[in-house]
Design a protein around this motif. Structure first.
Motif: not given
Length: 706
Positions: A582-585, A591-599, A601-608
């Protein structure tokens, strides 16, 4: 549905790819993907026999050549004048003689003024040209997919027919055989130059995809169980084979170490030349090199199943994608040929009827419009830059799985980092713990729970407290954002996770809590080290005016400590996977946003995220959700990924500007007589070379590392 993979030779731009794609789609093929730069074509079909034969024939008739990977190649006799260069050298002498005839008064060779002699000299050039351009043009028109050869065929045919009529009528003022010949010869030269320039953009990818044949030391045992070592080519190795790899040797295929230790150079994947220490149980990537040490291994994957090949396939898929700027060029390319033919007709009419230019000169201007136009320039603008950009990124250990990320990096305003395993190393140590049960039993319980988790903290704890005595669970599952939950055969429920696992936990100062039947029986504190490169990476993005955000499921206190140490602008802590999403969305809407993650837990946010970045040591789910993967298990290449993305974006913009500018300027200039058909044919070929050379400049664009 059968999936078919082909190589199609002769494509040089997305206009070519569009033609091939339309042929396959008309034939009923589905999921068609065509990559003009690599020549890779894939599609699905229900009929793997009759339809394939017809489709292959139709593509070959357009002037391309289908190489079916499923069929063993049979060496065929090379056809006469089989290449563009051979055609050019064959037609050049005839064309030069005709050009001399055109300027006969200056060269004092008046006998060449004979129209019938000029026609005889032009005829071999015209036959070779029409055999290629004419046949391709007619077949493309029959299939409703007019290609660039339609323009060339019309131009040279008009010049030849007009000259032939003048020859019959004895009218020397309408003899333009040198125009017909020069168009054909120069376009053959231009096509060869275009092929050569496009081929140079493929080299980096080819170097990565090339299967290097090396000799491996295979281990085998005889009936007496004596060990025998003998050389074998790596292409003959199979999964399960045993091999000995010595210092200085290349790892023949993907392997797992059975015994021994070594320092391994994995620059082929990570771009890092510093050797990595490997021990028993570790994976060796095929193509990497043992800098020091000897190991015995067994082969885990060969050929298409290797890690390197998986990366290559992702790169090929990325090349086949169309970034936003390419969509406009594709739409224009699809209607380009009919539009140019219409402009050519209008040019003829306006010059002859309204400007009262002689019919011969009006025809030459009309022909010049046909041959100077270049749909390939717009088609090659994006694929050429993408190919070079992807190749250079791969050399740095950066894998783009979605090419639109290369464009989007230029628009980024904020970047979001996960904490654990991203800004921190993911190498955890147990700093403190306490338990209400025996220490040995507590460690055994924790290990029995955490061994089933993929979370970096769980892996570190499991490695530290590993034991042979393991509890058997009736049921166990990993609850995203909370922890591990298990039940034994007596019906007892066990949890290990953050304070969120039970709302009744009031002391939230510890990292992990262990409960039995909703009662806390112990806690564990974890120490995690910040990645050494993290502060420099944060400083780089801040220097670019990009807002840095730490988004984590960890406690507010721990997150603020890391943020203060690194200088992160904003902290959003104690978030579940759904809350992260929800936060990343919400951020992406501002504004255009980069998400950097590795777990996980991060997969749904990465996809958004606008652009999602994952580390190569990340969970498979996170990597699959990412549009950029950093292959060095760290953040140090993230600034380079951004710079290469921006450079590629700027190169694409420059290429498209040149392609549009060239056609917008060249066509009117030809229409008013400033360019002759001969000059137009030369400029048409050079336009593609300019774009290819501009794309190759990406290999030398300066990027700043941290």
């Amino acid at each position: 549905m059968d999936k078919i993979l082909w190589k199609v030779e002769g494509m040089t731009c997305s206009n070519c790819a569009l033609s091939v794609s339309k042929v396959l789609q008309k034939q009923g093929m589905q999921q068609v993907q065509v990559n003009a730069i690599t020549g890779d074509v894939s599609f699905e079909t229900l009929d793997a026999a009759n339809m394939l034969t017809i489709a292959k024939k139709n593509i070959n008739e357009l002037g391309y050549h289908v190489v079916d990977d499923s069929v063993v190649a049979v060496e065929k006799k090379k056809p006469f004048l089989g290449t563009y260069l051979e055609k050019f050298w064959f037609t050049l002498p005839f064309t030069l003689v005709l050009m001399t005839a055109h300027w006969a008064m200056y060269f004092h060779v008046h006998f060449l003024h004979n129209a019938w002699l000029q026609m005889a000299i032009c005829l071999p050039v015209f036959i070779v040209g029409m055999n290629f351009f004419g046949r391709s043009a007619v077949k493309s028109l029959r299939k409703g997919i007019p290609n660039m050869n339609v323009l060339i065929a019309l131009g040279s045919l008009a010049a030849f027919v007009y000259s032939f009529i003048g020859t019959i009528n004895g009218n020397e003022t309408q003899i333009f055989y040198e125009t017909a010949a020069s168009i054909i010869s120069l376009v053959f030269l231009g096509n060869w130059m275009e092929d050569a320039s496009v081929e140079s953009t493929r080299k980096t990818i080819k170097e990565l995809t090339k299967q290097h044949k090396v000799m491996a030391n295979m281990i085998a045992y005889d009936d007496a169980h004596n060990e025998n070592i003998f050389p074998i080519e790596n292409t003959f190795l199979k999964t399960g084979d045993l091999v000995l790899i010595k210092s200085g040797e290349q790892v023949p295929q993907d392997c797992k170490i059975l015994s021994g230790e070594a320092e391994v150079n994995e620059a082929i994947i990570t771009g890092e030349s510093v050797p990595v220490f490997k021990k028993q149980g570790d994976i060796l990537i095929g193509g990497s090199v043992l800098a020091n040490g000897n190991v015995k291994c067994y082969v885990t994957a060969t050929g298409k199943d290797t890690i390197l090949n998986g990366i290559v396939e992702l790169m090929k898929q990325a090349q086949g994608q169309k970034p936003p700027m390419q969509l406009l060029a594709d739409k224009i390319s699809a209607i380009f040929v009919p539009t140019v033919v219409s402009i050519s007709v209008v040019t003829m009419v306006v010059n002859y009827f309204f400007l009262h230019i002689g019919f011969g000169d009006s025809l030459m201007r009309s022909i010049a419009v046909l041959v100077i136009s270049c749909p390939c320039a717009m088609g090659i603008a994006t694929p050429a830059a993408i190919a070079v950009g992807l190749g250079r990124a791969a050399k740095h250990g950066i894998l783009y799985t979605k090419t639109d990320s290369m464009e989007l990096f230029a628009q980024i305003k904020q970047i979001v980092f996960d904490k654990t395993g991203t800004l921190t190393s993911g190498k955890f140590q147990i700093s403190n713990f306490k338990s209400d049960i025996e220490e040995t039993d507590f460690k055994k319980l924790v290990y029995s729970l955490e061994k089933f988790s993929n979370h970096p903290i769980a892996k570190s704890i499991a490695a530290a407290w590993k034991t042979q005595e393991v509890l058997r669970w009736q049921n166990i599952e990993e609850i995203k954002g909370l922890g591990m939950k298990a039940s034994d055969k007596e019906g007892n429920i066990y949890w290990i996770g953050s304070a969120k696992i039970d709302a009744r936990i009031t002391d939230t100062s510890h990292h992990l809590y262990v409960t039995k039947n909703n009662t806390v029986i112990g806690w564990i504190d974890i120490a995690d080290e910040v990645r050494p490169e993290a502060k420099a990476v944060i400083n780089y993005f801040k220097s670019k005016g990009i807002t840095t955000i730490l988004l984590s499921g960890d406690s507010q206190t721990k997150c603020e400590q890391v943020a203060k140490q690194l200088g992160v602008d904003k902290v959003i802590a104690e978030q579940t996977p759904q809350q992260k999403l929800d936060v990343v969305e919400a951020l992406c809407k501002t504004a255009p946003t980069v998400m950097v993650g590795d777990g996980i837990n991060d997969a749904p946010a990465l996809a958004k995220a606008t652009i999602s970045v994952s580390l190569s040591a990340a969970s498979q789910l996170a990597i699959q959700s990412a549009s950029v993967v950093l292959m060095n298990n760290g953040l140090q290449k993230l600034p380079i990924a951004m710079q290469l993305g921006e450079h590629t974006h700027n190169t694409i913009k420059g290429n498209l500007f040149w392609a549009f500018f060239y056609n917008i300027i060249a066509i009117p200039f030809a229409a008013i007589g400033l360019f002759t058909p001969t000059v137009g044919a030369l400029l048409m070929g050079l336009s593609d070379v300019v774009l290819a050379l501009n794309s190759l400049r990406l290999n030398w664009k300066k990027v700043a590392s941290i």
